[in-house]
Design a protein around this motif. Sequence first.
Motif, PDB file in Angstrom:
ATOM      1  N   LEU A 209       0.826  -1.205   0.000  1.00 35.83           N
ATOM      2  CA  LEU A 209       0.000   0.000   0.000  1.00 35.83           C
ATOM      3  C   LEU A 209       0.862   1.257   0.000  1.00 35.83           C
ATOM      4  O   LEU A 209       0.536   2.261  -0.649  1.00 35.83           O
ATOM      5  N   VAL A 210       1.978   1.210   0.721  1.00 26.86           N
ATOM      6  CA  VAL A 210       2.902   2.351   0.755  1.00 26.86           C
ATOM      7  C   VAL A 210       3.455   2.629  -0.645  1.00 26.86           C
ATOM      8  O   VAL A 210       3.542   3.788  -1.075  1.00 26.86           O
ATOM      9  N   PHE A 211       3.809   1.569  -1.383  1.00 29.04           N
ATOM     10  CA  PHE A 211       4.337   1.757  -2.730  1.00 29.04           C
ATOM     11  C   PHE A 211       3.270   2.278  -3.689  1.00 29.04           C
ATOM     12  O   PHE A 211       3.549   3.106  -4.563  1.00 29.04           O
ATOM     13  N   VAL A 212       2.041   1.803  -3.544  1.00 27.02           N
ATOM     14  CA  VAL A 212       0.944   2.331  -4.362  1.00 27.02           C
ATOM     15  C   VAL A 212       0.752   3.816  -4.064  1.00 27.02           C
ATOM     16  O   VAL A 212       0.598   4.641  -4.981  1.00 27.02           O
ATOM     17  N   ALA A 213       0.773   4.162  -2.770  1.00 27.24           N
ATOM     18  CA  ALA A 213       0.619   5.564  -2.372  1.00 27.24           C
ATOM     19  C   ALA A 213       1.762   6.419  -2.934  1.00 27.24           C
ATOM     20  O   ALA A 213       1.545   7.578  -3.322  1.00 27.24           O
ATOM     21  N   ALA A 214       2.966   5.851  -2.992  1.00 28.69           N
ATOM     22  CA  ALA A 214       4.110   6.599  -3.535  1.00 28.69           C
ATOM     23  C   ALA A 214       3.898   6.907  -5.011  1.00 28.69           C
ATOM     24  O   ALA A 214       4.170   8.026  -5.470  1.00 28.69           O
ATOM     25  N   GLY A 215       3.412   5.915  -5.765  1.00 34.29           N
ATOM     26  CA  GLY A 215       3.143   6.132  -7.186  1.00 34.29           C
ATOM     27  C   GLY A 215       2.081   7.195  -7.396  1.00 34.29           C
ATOM     28  O   GLY A 215       2.194   8.048  -8.288  1.00 34.29           O
ATOM     29  N   ILE A 216       1.042   7.179  -6.571  1.00 38.68           N
ATOM     30  CA  ILE A 216      -0.026   8.185  -6.672  1.00 38.68           C
ATOM     31  C   ILE A 216       0.495   9.559  -6.280  1.00 38.68           C
ATOM     32  O   ILE A 216       0.188  10.570  -6.926  1.00 38.68           O
ATOM     33  N   ALA A 217       1.307   9.609  -5.213  1.00 41.85           N
ATOM     34  CA  ALA A 217       1.845  10.892  -4.734  1.00 41.85           C
ATOM     35  C   ALA A 217       2.672  11.577  -5.811  1.00 41.85           C
ATOM     36  O   ALA A 217       2.651  12.806  -5.948  1.00 41.85           O
ATOM     37  N   PHE A 218       3.409  10.790  -6.607  1.00 40.43           N
ATOM     38  CA  PHE A 218       4.206  11.381  -7.682  1.00 40.43           C
ATOM     39  C   PHE A 218       3.297  12.079  -8.687  1.00 40.43           C
ATOM     40  O   PHE A 218       3.584  13.188  -9.146  1.00 40.43           O
ATOM     41  N   TRP A 271      -3.866   3.494   6.020  1.00 35.75           N
ATOM     42  CA  TRP A 271      -3.507   4.469   4.971  1.00 35.75           C
ATOM     43  C   TRP A 271      -3.737   5.907   5.390  1.00 35.75           C
ATOM     44  O   TRP A 271      -3.162   6.826   4.799  1.00 35.75           O
ATOM     45  N   GLN A 272      -4.529   6.125   6.429  1.00 37.30           N
ATOM     46  CA  GLN A 272      -4.741   7.492   6.896  1.00 37.30           C
ATOM     47  C   GLN A 272      -3.437   8.125   7.368  1.00 37.30           C
ATOM     48  O   GLN A 272      -3.181   9.315   7.131  1.00 37.30           O
ATOM     49  N   GLN A 273      -2.585   7.319   7.996  1.00 36.36           N
ATOM     50  CA  GLN A 273      -1.295   7.843   8.458  1.00 36.36           C
ATOM     51  C   GLN A 273      -0.441   8.334   7.286  1.00 36.36           C
ATOM     52  O   GLN A 273       0.229   9.370   7.382  1.00 36.36           O
ATOM     53  N   ILE A 274      -0.464   7.584   6.192  1.00 33.51           N
ATOM     54  CA  ILE A 274       0.305   7.971   5.003  1.00 33.51           C
ATOM     55  C   ILE A 274      -0.211   9.290   4.451  1.00 33.51           C
ATOM     56  O   ILE A 274       0.564  10.216   4.144  1.00 33.51           O
ATOM     57  N   ALA A 316      -7.854  12.481   3.866  1.00 32.16           N
ATOM     58  CA  ALA A 316      -7.394  11.831   5.098  1.00 32.16           C
ATOM     59  C   ALA A 316      -8.543  11.499   6.046  1.00 32.16           C
ATOM     60  O   ALA A 316      -8.433  10.585   6.867  1.00 32.16           O
ATOM     61  N   THR A 317      -9.646  12.226   5.935  1.00 36.35           N
ATOM     62  CA  THR A 317     -10.777  11.951   6.824  1.00 36.35           C
ATOM     63  C   THR A 317     -11.418  10.603   6.522  1.00 36.35           C
ATOM     64  O   THR A 317     -11.933   9.937   7.424  1.00 36.35           O
ATOM     65  N   ASN A 402     -14.436  17.621  11.953  1.00 34.58           N
ATOM     66  CA  ASN A 402     -15.547  16.702  12.241  1.00 34.58           C
ATOM     67  C   ASN A 402     -15.094  15.249  12.298  1.00 34.58           C
ATOM     68  O   ASN A 402     -15.781  14.400  12.881  1.00 34.58           O
ATOM     69  N   ALA A 403     -13.939  14.952  11.675  1.00 35.96           N
ATOM     70  CA  ALA A 403     -13.395  13.584  11.721  1.00 35.96           C
ATOM     71  C   ALA A 403     -12.344  13.437  12.816  1.00 35.96           C
ATOM     72  O   ALA A 403     -11.561  12.479  12.810  1.00 35.96           O
ATOM     73  N   ASN A 404     -12.301  14.412  13.743  1.00 38.67           N
ATOM     74  CA  ASN A 404     -11.360  14.399  14.871  1.00 38.67           C
ATOM     75  C   ASN A 404      -9.898  14.526  14.454  1.00 38.67           C
ATOM     76  O   ASN A 404      -9.001  14.082  15.158  1.00 38.67           O
ATOM     77  N   LEU A 405      -9.660  15.126  13.292  1.00 40.72           N
ATOM     78  CA  LEU A 405      -8.290  15.407  12.857  1.00 40.72           C
ATOM     79  C   LEU A 405      -8.012  16.898  13.081  1.00 40.72           C
ATOM     80  O   LEU A 405      -7.639  17.642  12.176  1.00 40.72           O
ATOM     81  N   VAL A 406      -8.189  17.314  14.329  1.00 38.95           N
ATOM     82  CA  VAL A 406      -8.090  18.737  14.668  1.00 38.95           C
ATOM     83  C   VAL A 406      -6.668  19.259  14.447  1.00 38.95           C
ATOM     84  O   VAL A 406      -6.472  20.358  13.908  1.00 38.95           O
ATOM     85  N   THR A 407      -5.674  18.475  14.851  1.00 40.70           N
ATOM     86  CA  THR A 407      -4.281  18.908  14.681  1.00 40.70           C
ATOM     87  C   THR A 407      -3.954  19.144  13.216  1.00 40.70           C
ATOM     88  O   THR A 407      -3.298  20.131  12.863  1.00 40.70           O
TER      89      THR A 407
END
Length: 479
Positions: A209-218, A271-274, A316-317, A402-407
Motif C-alpha cells: 500500500l505504501v508503494f501504491v501511495a508513492a506512485g499516486i503521490a508522484f 492508509w490514513q497515516q500515510i 485523510a478523513t 468533524n473527523a477528529n483530525l483537529v491537529t
Amino acid sequence: MNTALAIPAFGPVLPEIILAAGVLALVLFGAIRGEGSSGIINILALVLIGAALVAVLMLPSERVETMGGSFVVDSFAKFMKALTLIASSAGIILSLDFMRRAGINRFEYPILIVLSTIGMLMVISSNDLIALYLGLELLSLSSYVIAAFDRDNVRSTEAGLKYFVLGALSSGMLLYGASLVYGFTGSVSFPTIATTLQGSAGFGLVFGLVFVAAGIAFKISAVPFHMWTPDVYEGAPTPVTAFFAAAPKMAGMAMAVRVFIDAFPGILGQWQQIIVFSAIASMALGSFAAIGQRNLKRLMAYSSIGNVGFALVGLATGTSEGIQGVVIYMAIYLAMTLGTFAVILSMRRGDRMFETIEDLSGLSRTHPLMAFCLAMMMFSLAGIPPLAGFFAKFAVFTAAINANLVTLAVIGVVTSVIGAYYYLRIVKVMYFDEAVERYDAMPSGVRFVLALSSVFVVLYVLFPAPLTAAAGAAARSLF
C-alpha cells in the motif's frame, strides 16, 4: 444477439470512445495535411473534447460497472471527468497564440493533449489496478512528450527528460505495490480487495500500500515525491505548464480517492497515516519553499504542491464530507490556476515572454483589469474571504475537524497563513512598485479563460449551492 448485448456495455465508455476514435482521425488528417493543419486540428480537438463533455454529462448518475468490472461510472466519475475535460480544453485554448508566436505550432500538440485526456478519463473510472495502470501510462507518456515539446529549447528538453526518468521510477513503484496488493488479496479488483480487507491488513499488504501511495503521490506532486514539479513547470512551455497544473491534478486526485476509498475502506487506520503525513509535508513545503521564488512558474509549482496538501486533508478523513471537500477544493483550484496562468501567458512584449514577479511591477497602472483579476486569484489562493479559495479551504478543514483530525486542520490553517505571504507579495508588486513598460494586447483565447476564471472566483460566494450539491452527490456515490 451478442452484438445487442455488447452495445449497452460500451455506453459508460462513450466519452473515451469518442476521444479515441477522434484522435485516430486527427492523426491521419495531420499526417496527410502536414504542418499546415495545426490550426484546424486545434479546433477539431476542442470539438472532440466538447463532444466528450456532453457524453459525460449524459452518463447515468447511479453506479454502473462495465468491461468485466474494470471500468466504473458514478456521480464522482462524472464530476471529475467534467473538470478534467474543462481543464484539457483550457490547455489547448491557452496554447493557440503562444505556440504560433514561439514557432512550435505543430499539429501533434492538441493530439497529445487528447491522448493524455483519454488516459485521465480512464484513471478516474478505473475499478481495478490494471485499468488504473493502463490509464496512468497513457496519461504519463503523452505528458513526457509535451513537456519537451519545444525541442530547440534546452530547458524544455531537460524538463521532459526529468519528468520521464522520475515518472518511470514512480510507475515502477506503483506496479510493485500493486503486485504486492494482488499477492496478499488474490485480486486486482477494487471491490474484491475491499471485501477481502475487513479491518485487518498484514505487514506485506501495508508495505504494498505504501508503494501504491508513492506512485499516486508522484502523479499529484505530493511530498515526498514532488521533486520533479518545480523544474518541469519552469522548463516546459507555459501553456504546457498550465495544462500540467490543471488537468492531471484533477485526474490524480480522483485516482487517489478512488484507490483509497474504493479499494481500502476497511483499513482506514493504516492508509490514513500515510495521507496525513503527505498532507502536512505538502502544505509545509508549499508554504515555505515558495517564499524565496522569483520565477512565477516555479512559484506556481510550489503553490500546486501546497494546494494538493490541502486537498489531501479532505481525503485523510475517509468520510463522505471529506471527499465532498476534496471535490469542491479541486473545482475551485482549477479556476484559480487557469486564471493565474492566463495572466502569466499575457506577460509578453513582441517575441519575449516575461516570467518573474518583478515583471509584474506596476501592472495596476499599465493593465488595471489584468492586475485586478490576478489580485483576485492571489487573494483566493491565500484563502481570503469572500473569494472562492476561502470556501475551498473551509470545506476540507471543517471535514477534518468533524473527523477528529483537529491537529491536521490547525496545521493547515497555519501553513495557509504562511503561504499568504508570497501571494500578497505579488499584489504588492502590482499595486505599489514602479510601473514597467506595457505588455502586448491579451490574446482572445487567454482573455476568455481569464474572464471565466475571474467571474467564478469572485462570484462563487453568491452561488455556492450548485457546486456544493454536485460535490455532495459525487462524494455520496462512493459510500
